[in-house]
Every structure is written in C-alpha cells, then in structure tokens.
Design an enzyme around this catalytic site. Structure first.
Site, PDB file in Angstrom:
ATOM      1  N   CYS A 119     -23.568  11.301 -15.855  1.00 48.32           N
ATOM      2  CA  CYS A 119     -22.725   9.686 -15.987  1.00 48.32           C
ATOM      3  C   CYS A 119     -22.457   9.814 -17.764  1.00 48.32           C
ATOM      4  O   CYS A 119     -21.589   9.440 -17.796  1.00 48.32           O
ATOM      5  CB  CYS A 119     -22.350   9.428 -14.997  1.00 48.32           C
ATOM      6  SG  CYS A 119     -22.769   9.120 -12.979  1.00 48.32           S
ATOM      7  N   HIS A 252     -17.065   4.323 -17.734  1.00 48.13           N
ATOM      8  CA  HIS A 252     -17.205   4.977 -16.913  1.00 48.13           C
ATOM      9  C   HIS A 252     -17.121   4.417 -15.706  1.00 48.13           C
ATOM     10  O   HIS A 252     -16.832   3.389 -15.331  1.00 48.13           O
ATOM     11  CB  HIS A 252     -19.037   5.080 -16.338  1.00 48.13           C
ATOM     12  CG  HIS A 252     -19.466   6.235 -14.872  1.00 48.13           C
ATOM     13  ND1 HIS A 252     -19.030   7.511 -15.077  1.00 48.13           N
ATOM     14  CD2 HIS A 252     -20.135   5.980 -14.189  1.00 48.13           C
ATOM     15  CE1 HIS A 252     -18.768   8.023 -14.022  1.00 48.13           C
ATOM     16  NE2 HIS A 252     -20.232   7.115 -14.335  1.00 48.13           N
ATOM     17  N   ASN A 282     -15.216   9.541  -9.432  1.00 49.26           N
ATOM     18  CA  ASN A 282     -16.117   9.483 -10.738  1.00 49.26           C
ATOM     19  C   ASN A 282     -16.762  11.206 -10.704  1.00 49.26           C
ATOM     20  O   ASN A 282     -16.419  12.273 -10.178  1.00 49.26           O
ATOM     21  CB  ASN A 282     -17.460   8.613  -9.516  1.00 49.26           C
ATOM     22  CG  ASN A 282     -18.703   8.405 -10.992  1.00 49.26           C
ATOM     23  OD1 ASN A 282     -18.314   9.522 -12.263  1.00 49.26           O
ATOM     24  ND2 ASN A 282     -19.889   7.918  -9.852  1.00 49.26           N
TER      25      ASN A 282
HETATM   26  O1  UT7 Z   1     -21.697   7.231 -11.426  1.00 49.93           O
HETATM   27  C1  UT7 Z   1     -22.680   7.006 -11.761  1.00 49.93           C
HETATM   28  C2  UT7 Z   1     -23.043   5.737 -10.829  1.00 49.93           C
HETATM   29  N1  UT7 Z   1     -22.396   5.383  -9.700  1.00 49.93           N
HETATM   30  C3  UT7 Z   1     -22.316   4.291  -8.998  1.00 49.93           C
HETATM   31  O2  UT7 Z   1     -22.207   3.442  -9.846  1.00 49.93           O
HETATM   32  C4  UT7 Z   1     -22.241   3.545  -7.874  1.00 49.93           C
HETATM   33  C5  UT7 Z   1     -23.339   3.497  -7.077  1.00 49.93           C
HETATM   34  N2  UT7 Z   1     -23.273   2.210  -5.298  1.00 49.93           N
HETATM   35  C6  UT7 Z   1     -21.063   2.319  -5.406  1.00 49.93           C
HETATM   36  O3  UT7 Z   1     -20.574   2.334  -6.385  1.00 49.93           O
HETATM   37  C7  UT7 Z   1     -21.541   1.138  -4.323  1.00 49.93           C
HETATM   38  O4  UT7 Z   1     -23.372   0.873  -4.075  1.00 49.93           O
HETATM   39  C8  UT7 Z   1     -21.251   2.216  -2.851  1.00 49.93           C
HETATM   40  C9  UT7 Z   1     -19.711   2.366  -3.232  1.00 49.93           C
HETATM   41  C10 UT7 Z   1     -21.706   3.631  -3.339  1.00 49.93           C
HETATM   42  C11 UT7 Z   1     -21.110   1.306  -1.746  1.00 49.93           C
HETATM   43  O5  UT7 Z   1     -20.711   0.828  -1.221  1.00 49.93           O
HETATM   44  P1  UT7 Z   1     -21.592  -0.256  -1.007  1.00 49.93           P
HETATM   45  O6  UT7 Z   1     -20.385  -1.943  -0.497  1.00 49.93           O
HETATM   46  O7  UT7 Z   1     -23.027  -1.171  -1.446  1.00 49.93           O
HETATM   47  O8  UT7 Z   1     -21.787  -0.196   0.285  1.00 49.93           O
HETATM   48  P2  UT7 Z   1     -23.122   0.106   1.560  1.00 49.93           P
HETATM   49  O9  UT7 Z   1     -23.444   1.425   1.668  1.00 49.93           O
HETATM   50  O10 UT7 Z   1     -24.368  -0.774   1.470  1.00 49.93           O
HETATM   51  O11 UT7 Z   1     -22.344  -0.057   2.488  1.00 49.93           O
HETATM   52  C12 UT7 Z   1     -21.864  -0.720   3.556  1.00 49.93           C
HETATM   53  C13 UT7 Z   1     -21.769   0.026   5.537  1.00 49.93           C
HETATM   54  C14 UT7 Z   1     -22.949   0.551   5.661  1.00 49.93           C
HETATM   55  O12 UT7 Z   1     -22.496   0.515   6.900  1.00 49.93           O
HETATM   56  P3  UT7 Z   1     -23.829  -0.729   7.582  1.00 49.93           P
HETATM   57  O13 UT7 Z   1     -25.228  -0.358   7.590  1.00 49.93           O
HETATM   58  O14 UT7 Z   1     -22.833  -2.149   7.543  1.00 49.93           O
HETATM   59  O15 UT7 Z   1     -23.640  -0.474   9.103  1.00 49.93           O
HETATM   60  C15 UT7 Z   1     -22.286   2.598   5.735  1.00 49.93           C
HETATM   61  O16 UT7 Z   1     -23.034   3.215   6.766  1.00 49.93           O
HETATM   62  O17 UT7 Z   1     -20.127   1.011   4.764  1.00 49.93           O
HETATM   63  C16 UT7 Z   1     -21.033   2.354   5.615  1.00 49.93           C
HETATM   64  N3  UT7 Z   1     -20.145   3.511   4.584  1.00 49.93           N
HETATM   65  C17 UT7 Z   1     -19.073   4.027   4.992  1.00 49.93           C
HETATM   66  N4  UT7 Z   1     -18.643   3.460   6.108  1.00 49.93           N
HETATM   67  C18 UT7 Z   1     -17.624   4.482   5.924  1.00 49.93           C
HETATM   68  C19 UT7 Z   1     -21.292   3.993   3.635  1.00 49.93           C
HETATM   69  N5  UT7 Z   1     -19.842   4.884   3.546  1.00 49.93           N
HETATM   70  C20 UT7 Z   1     -19.264   4.778   3.964  1.00 49.93           C
HETATM   71  C21 UT7 Z   1     -18.073   5.644   4.167  1.00 49.93           C
HETATM   72  N6  UT7 Z   1     -17.074   5.418   4.704  1.00 49.93           N
HETATM   73  N7  UT7 Z   1     -17.331   6.911   2.800  1.00 49.93           N
END
Ligand code: UT7
Length: 325
Positions: A119, A252, A282
């Site tokens: 990225c 980004h 993204n």
């Molecule tokens: O381009 C390179 C750079 N990349 C980035 O900058 C990405 C950086 N990271 C992020 O943007 C975030 O960490 C994410 C958007 C990927 C995830 O957001 P988060 O607030 O960190 O969520 P999480 O991973 O803590 O997940 C929270 C919950 C989980 O459920 P439980 O364990 O709390 O029951 C996940 O299983 O959300 C669930 N979950 C979803 N639910 C519905 C994860 N993905 C999804 C989904 N739909 N697509």
C-alpha cells in the site's frame, strides 16, 4: 540550480463493476459468509468498491489511468522517459506491469519497472521518480499505482474480503526549476512481514502456500496510526514547514478511522482530508493517486497548494511525499 519535479497531470481509472456493501453482503451470504453494510461502514467507512472484469489485468487499469494523466498533462506517451508502477498484483510474475503499460501506450525504449511496497507502493514510486528527476536521469516520468486486489482476496474470510477494491491512479511528473516535490520520507521494517501478507507463491509449476491476503487487522491498525503521524512530521521537518502549512492531506485510503486519527494528530480539520475510501475501498498502491486525481478533477485541489501524501502497508512499509501542486 536545484531541479525539482512537479506534477503536470493526474489520471485514474476504476473498473466498471461497482459493488456496494449490500451487493457484496448478498453475494457472500450465498457462500455462508455473514457480514453487513452496517458493520463495514462503522468499522471502515467503506460503502462501495470496484472489481476488475475477469479479462482485465493490472496493466489494463494502469494503462487507462496513464492515458488520462497524459491527456491532463497535454503529453503523448512518446514524451515520457521513465515509467514506474507501484503494484503488488502484477499481471504476471514477470515481466513488470510497467513494461506492459509502456507497450500498451504505444511507446518503447525508456526505462520501465515496478516497485513492490504494497500500500506504500505509490509513495515509493513517486520518491524514486523524484530522485531520478533531481539527478537529471529523467525529465518526464509516468508514476502509477495500480492493483487488482480482488485476485488475492479470500472471499470466505469476512475480516479481509470486504476491505479491498481494484483501481489505478497515475501522475505525470516533470523536471522544473520551481517546486514541486518538497520532501520525501520512506521507511520499512521487515519484522512485521506476517501481519499483512500473501504467503503463497509460485513453485515448480504450482502454488506453494495460501495465495490469499492474510491480515492481523488490529496490529496493522495500531502501527499505521503511529507511523503515519511520524512520516508526515518527518517530511514537514525536511521542508521546514509545519502541519499548519498543509492544504490537503491525502492519506492511503484503508480505513476512515485511521485517516481521522492521523488528521487529528496533525491538527487537520476533517474537510481538509481527501476521502475516497467510502467509494473505492482500499485499493492498496492505487488509493493515493486515485484520491489525488479525484480531488484535482472536482476542483478541490488548486495549483500552488501544499499536499501531504502518505501511505502505509505490508512489509511493513510506510512513507510520505510533501509537495506543492
Ligand atoms: O492497506 C493496508 C493497511 N490496512 C489497514 O490499515 C487495515 C487496518 N485494520 C482495520 O482497518 C481494522 O482492524 C479492521 C477494519 C480490519 C477490523 O476492525 P476492528 O474494529 O479491528 O474489528 P475486529 O477485528 O476487532 O473485529 C470485531 C468483530 C469480531 O467479532 P467478535 O470476535 O467481536 O465476535 C469479528 O469477527 O467483528 C467481526 N467481524 C465482522 N463482522 C461482520 C470481522 N469482520 C467482519 C465483517 N462483518 N466483515
């Protein structure tokens, strides 16, 4: 006299197939993968993304964006003496996307190569082109960020497949005695390779390992907010400017929450941040030039304004380019 590089023209291209969160959620539901528009918007700010058609390769997207950048610059492909593409999703293992773009544009002869910094790829490519212009080895460079991340997504993994899209953006850089690019700042730290990677690779006629994107989202998130502030401040210091001098922040486009947090640290009001993540998702190395071209074409970015471009991605890689448009 110091030679600077200036952006002469910008262009971008998004494939025709646009998928809203609802479209994607409905398609994923058919495979038993549950997600929702609400979750995606709340956690990321993404509302829609574009996916390339099966017959479109990265070089097709890159070529279209390049044509538009050349048109905006009032130049023909033959006027270009350097082509650099930031990409992690090339058409083939080799040759490079850059050589394919060169041929598709009807040009030949000038150096053309890809830069693989995920990225941060466009920031790396722009920095290299700027350095080559400053040393006099290039006068007019085509710098492109292009990706087809849909090809490396695991559509059974809802934690990653809802985040990415395909697209391309390009700029024409020209040698100038007025700035131009004011400062650049690049970094990498390979110890973080496993938090964002595609581990599979071509091996003896097959694929060894899983050839889809893996990400520890929270680890990436935490690192990203820290390094994006650091690299912006490093570029500002090199140019003897402060955050108050930035007219537009073009980060980004990975997650609106990362962008808001960076803007807050740099004391930038939200309306000075160019946001396209809502419509593009993204697009990795394409996201910054896509956002830049969007804001140039809708009239927000004006000649003479100071822009902070900054990226972060797999590797881990990060960096920034501070420039006067
Ligand atoms: O381009 C390179 C750079 N990349 C980035 O900058 C990405 C950086 N990271 C992020 O943007 C975030 O960490 C994410 C958007 C990927 C995830 O957001 P988060 O607030 O960190 O969520 P999480 O991973 O803590 O997940 C929270 C919950 C989980 O459920 P439980 O364990 O709390 O029951 C996940 O299983 O959300 C669930 N979950 C979803 N639910 C519905 C994860 N993905 C999804 C989904 N739909 N697509």
């Amino acid at each position: 006299m110091r030679i600077y590089s200036r952006i002469l023209g910008t262009g971008s291209y998004l494939p025709a197939k646009r998928m809203t969160n609802a479209d994607l959620a409905a398609e994923l539901a058919q495979q038993g993968v549950e997600t929702s528009d609400n979750w995606i918007v709340e956690r990321t700010g993404i509302r829609a993304r574009h996916f390339a058609a099966d017959e479109q390769g990265c070089s097709d997207l890159a070529t279209e964006a390049s044509r538009r950048a050349l048109d905006a610059a009032g130049l023909a492909a033959q006027d270009i003496d350097l082509i650099i593409v930031g990409t992690s999703t090339p058409d083939m293992v080799f040759p490079s996307v850059a050589t394919m773009v060169q041929h598709k544009l009807g040009a030949a002869g000038c150096p053309a190569f890809d830069v693989q910094a995920v990225c941060s790829g466009f920031i790396y490519a722009l920095t290299i082109a700027d350095a080559m212009i400053q040393t006099g080895s290039s006068k007019r460079a085509l710098v492109i960020g292009a990706e087809v991340f849909s090809r490396i997504l695991d559509f059974k993994d809802r934690t990653t497949c809802v985040l990415f899209g395909d697209g391309a953006g390009a700029v024409v850089l020209e040698a100038s005695d007025t700035p131009g690019i004011l400062a650049t700042d690049l970094h990498a730290d390979g110890k973080y390779k496993d938090i964002l990677c595609v581990p599979g690779h071509v091996n003896r006629g097959g694929i060894l390992g899983d050839p889809v994107l893996k990400m520890d989202g929270q680890a990436v998130f935490k690192l990203a907010v820290g390094v994006l502030e650091e690299t912006a401040r490093a570029s500002l210091a090199k140019a003897n400017l402060t955050d108050a001098d930035i007219d537009w922040l073009i980060p980004h486009q990975a997650n609106i929450r990362i962008m808001q947090s960076t803007a807050k640290k740099l004391k930038m009001p939200a309306d000075k941040v160019v946001v396209t993540v809502d419509q593009h998702g993204n697009t990795s190395a394409a996201s910054i030039p896509l956002a830049l071209d969007t804001a140039v074409r809708d009239g927000r970015i004006q000649r003479g304004q100071t822009l902070m471009l900054e990226g972060v991605g797999g590797g881990f890689t990060w960096g920034s380019v501070l420039l006067r448009y």
